[in-house]
Structures are given as C-alpha cells and as structure tokens.
Design an enzyme around this catalytic site. Structure first.
Site, PDB file in Angstrom:
ATOM      1  N   HIS A  17       0.815  -1.251  -0.006  1.00  0.00           N
ATOM      2  CA  HIS A  17       0.239   0.078   0.101  1.00  0.00           C
ATOM      3  C   HIS A  17       1.103   1.273   0.114  1.00  0.00           C
ATOM      4  CE1 HIS A  17      -3.823   2.190   1.991  1.00  0.00           C
ATOM      5  NE2 HIS A  17      -3.111   3.015   1.087  1.00  0.00           N
ATOM      6  N   HIS A  19       1.192   4.887  -2.300  1.00  0.00           N
ATOM      7  CA  HIS A  19       1.078   5.796  -3.474  1.00  0.00           C
ATOM      8  C   HIS A  19       2.196   6.231  -4.109  1.00  0.00           C
ATOM      9  CE1 HIS A  19      -3.445   5.532  -2.644  1.00  0.00           C
ATOM     10  NE2 HIS A  19      -2.929   5.245  -1.340  1.00  0.00           N
ATOM     11  N   GLU A 200     -11.231   3.309   5.999  1.00  0.00           N
ATOM     12  CA  GLU A 200     -10.166   4.128   6.593  1.00  0.00           C
ATOM     13  C   GLU A 200     -10.950   5.472   7.280  1.00  0.00           C
ATOM     14  OE1 GLU A 200      -7.875   6.460   3.447  1.00  0.00           O
ATOM     15  OE2 GLU A 200      -6.501   7.050   5.136  1.00  0.00           O
ATOM     16  N   ASP A 278       1.599   4.099   2.746  1.00  0.00           N
ATOM     17  CA  ASP A 278       0.745   4.771   2.334  1.00  0.00           C
ATOM     18  C   ASP A 278       1.527   6.010   1.513  1.00  0.00           C
ATOM     19  OD1 ASP A 278      -2.014   5.476   1.625  1.00  0.00           O
ATOM     20  OD2 ASP A 278      -2.701   5.978   3.729  1.00  0.00           O
ATOM     21  N   ASP A 279       1.650   7.108   2.186  1.00  0.00           N
ATOM     22  CA  ASP A 279       2.293   8.209   1.465  1.00  0.00           C
ATOM     23  C   ASP A 279       3.493   8.771   2.374  1.00  0.00           C
ATOM     24  OD1 ASP A 279      -0.207   8.869  -0.714  1.00  0.00           O
ATOM     25  OD2 ASP A 279      -0.995   8.545   1.158  1.00  0.00           O
TER      26      ASP A 279
HETATM   27  N1  HPA Z   1      -6.614   7.461   1.279  1.00  0.00           N
HETATM   28  C1  HPA Z   1      -7.123   7.629   0.321  1.00  0.00           C
HETATM   29  N2  HPA Z   1      -6.754   8.241  -0.755  1.00  0.00           N
HETATM   30  C2  HPA Z   1      -5.479   8.233  -0.796  1.00  0.00           C
HETATM   31  C3  HPA Z   1      -4.581   8.066   0.185  1.00  0.00           C
HETATM   32  C4  HPA Z   1      -5.166   7.598   1.248  1.00  0.00           C
HETATM   33  O1  HPA Z   1      -4.563   7.200   2.440  1.00  0.00           O
HETATM   34  N3  HPA Z   1      -3.534   8.255  -0.189  1.00  0.00           N
HETATM   35  C5  HPA Z   1      -3.414   8.993  -1.609  1.00  0.00           C
HETATM   36  N4  HPA Z   1      -4.753   8.929  -1.875  1.00  0.00           N
HETATM   37 ZN    ZN Z   2      -3.805   4.918   0.562  1.00  0.00          ZN
END
Ligand code: HPA
Ligand code: ZN
Length: 336
Positions: A17, A19, A200, A278-279
C-alpha cells in the site's frame, strides 16, 4: 527479542500500500518545480513540511494533489519512483505493489503513457540494480464519476499486460465502492486484480460493499471493520489481506495515538494484516519506520513481526512460486 531495529531491517518485506505520488519528498518537489518551471505555493522545503499538519483525509488530499503538479515528464515519474525504490530497498523491502493515480495527471494534460512509461522504466531499473521486484496498480479517483474511471481504464488498454490491478482511492466518505461496480467488473474481465480503500474513514458498510459488490482481492486500510463483528468473521473466513498504514492513520487522525492503533487487535482476531507506508513523504516515515514505531507502540512480539512479514508476501500478487523464496528467508530468520 533481538535488537528491534536490526531485526526489522533484516526481515524480508513486501510493501502493498504505497501511493507513488505520496513518496514525493519536498526536496524533489522543489527540484522538479525548478526543472519544469512550475510555481509552488511554498517558499522553502521547511515551509512545505510545516504545511503537513492534517486533521483528516481531505486536508491531506488537497495538498497532495497540489504537490503532484510538479510531475510533468517521463523522467519526472522515473525519478520519483527510483527515489522510492532506493528508500524501500534500504528498509528491507524486496517487493512493492505501487499505486498510481493517472487521473491526477491526465487532468493536467500529462498523457497516460508519460506517467506509465516513467514508472515502468523505474520498476525495471529497481529490479536490475536493487533486486526489488514490483507491480503496478492503477487507482481510480473515487471523487470523480464512474464514467471517468471507465474512460481511464480504456486509456490503459495498451498497458494491460504491464498492469497488475486496479484500486480505488481519494475522498472515501460519500463515494462508496458500489459507485464503481461496472468499472471494477470490466477490470476483472480484463484479467486485472482488484483492491479498494475501504474503512479508513468510511463505515463498515463500505468494506462489505468492497467484498460483495466489487469482489476485491484485498482491502486497503479496513480499520473500521472492527466495528462490525460479522464483518471481522467474514474477513477472517476469506483470509482477506488488509493493508494497514499506521503512521498514515496517525497523521490523518484515524487514531489519536499509535499506542491506540488497532493493528495488534487485528492480529489477535486472526485478520491477515500487513504494515505499509501509504504516502511516506507526507506521513513521516517509510515502511521501516512504520514497522519500528508500531512495534514499539504496541509491544509487538517477534512472532507478530514474523507473521506480518509472511502476510506481506502471501497477501501480495506474487505467484506462490515467486513468494516462496521470500517466505523461506523469513522461516530461516525465525529458526535462528
Ligand atoms: N486514502 C485515500 N486516498 C489516498 C490516500 C489515502 O490514504 N493516499 C493517497 N490517496
Ligand atoms: Zn492509501
């Protein structure tokens, strides 16, 4: 337990996971802005980092889409992905399944091919030079319409053999998985694997929809599943992998403190959970830092960490033959 940091760094891991646009570090953002003559609303790297204080998902998304505006050329996407792969390799990541958001770029006039070719060339280089394998997952932006998602899937047609799957990201609440039933069915018909951000910020009902309407292979996040006992049973029965992102959850106020993070509870309930970043450029740490901080905050045992490492490969889209050497390396560490 052996020295925690050394043990975690040495564990073979897959990241499921991530991005790729969320791995854009402020330093590279400024370099690309200069290279491409793009004006940034920030005066310095420190100013950018100071702006990374979020109270929810939308706060973050607003700034994340703004940052992505510096990405214009194939070389930009290549450089972005190589910077991620170097960090991941240093953290013991042996395989990564990376998300990209083509609509963020095509909306700015950057062709789909520029994005995809830049990422794919970095993926080949990462495998050759760093020994990190990877797969590419196209995410649809759920705040846009399903027709726009269908048009994006059509644009991806020449790349279908190099794409592993599709996912669904961006603003969750108000954009349930069922909104994308047709495009997910079309993606499955084209042989793609399916994943979906759910639970989430959104309710357990969105996780049910991801399972029952979209028929996903993996759930991204899934935290709020714990509010629904029947859903937990279903996820356990399916052996469904959840790609959990602890530092993201902290930065986006999904949890108030890492010590209150549900990951340990999820493991104890028999859910197949994994740890992901994630990011990472926005949330304060790559995968190694997510593992380390979570292990400390939740007093994870060596057995927990071994389970998490195994889950990252069994939950990946590697074939059993491809996953086997990684699982064997984890078993060898466990036996030491
Ligand atoms: N959630 C939803 N969209 C996203 C996320 C996330 O954590 N990161 C980048 N786009
Ligand atoms: Zn994400």
């Amino acid at each position: 337990m052996r020295d925690l940091e050394t043990f975690i760094a040495g564990l073979p891991k897959a990241e499921l996971h991530l991005h790729i646009e969320g791995s854009l570090e402020p330093e590279l953002m400024f370099e690309l802005a200069r290279r491409n003559n793009v004006a940034l609303p920030f005066g310095s790297v420190d100013e950018v980092r100071a702006a990374y204080a979020f109270s929810n998902l939308q706060d973050f998304l607003d700034i994340y889409y703004q940052g992505a505006a510096v990405l214009l050329t194939q070389q930009d996407f290549h450089d972005l992905a190589m910077a991620y792969f170097r960090r991941a390799a240093a953290d013991g990541v042996r395989h990564a399944e990376i998300f990209f958001d083509p609509q963020t770029h095509t909306a700015r006039g950057v062709p789909f091919a520029v994005v995809a070719d830049g990422l794919l060339s970095a993926m080949a280089e990462a495998e050759a030079d760093l020994g990190v394998t990877s797969k590419l997952i196209l995410c649809f932006l759920r705040h846009l319409s399903e027709d726009e998602a269908l048009a994006t899937l059509d644009e991806a047609t020449p790349y279908l053999d190099r794409l592993c799957g599709v996912g669904l990201d961006s603003s969750e609440i108000g954009h349930p998985p069922a909104k994308f039933a047709r495009v997910f069915a079309a993606a499955r018909e084209r042989g793609l694997r399916l994943v979906c951000h759910a639970g989430e910020e959104g309710p357990p009902a969105y996780v049910w929809e991801a399972l029952d309407v979209l028929a996903v292979d993996r759930i991204d996040h899934g935290n709020r599943s714990l509010e629904d006992e029947a859903l937990v049973r279903r996820l356990v029965d399916l052996g469904m992998t959840l790609t959990v992102c602890p530092l993201s959850n902290l930065k986006l106020c999904v949890v108030n403190d890492l010590s209150a993070h549900p990951l340990k509870r999820m493991l104890d309930l028999g859910l197949t959970v994994t740890i992901n970043s994630d990011d990472p450029a926005y949330f304060g740490g790559y995968v190694g830092e997510n593992w380390l901080q979570t292990a400390r905050a939740l007093s994870l045992t060596e057995a927990d960490l071994l389970t998490l490492a195994r889950n990252s490969f069994t939950g990946s889209f590697l074939s059993p033959d491809e996953a086997a050497p990684h699982l064997a390396a984890i078993d060898a560490l466990a036996a030491k």
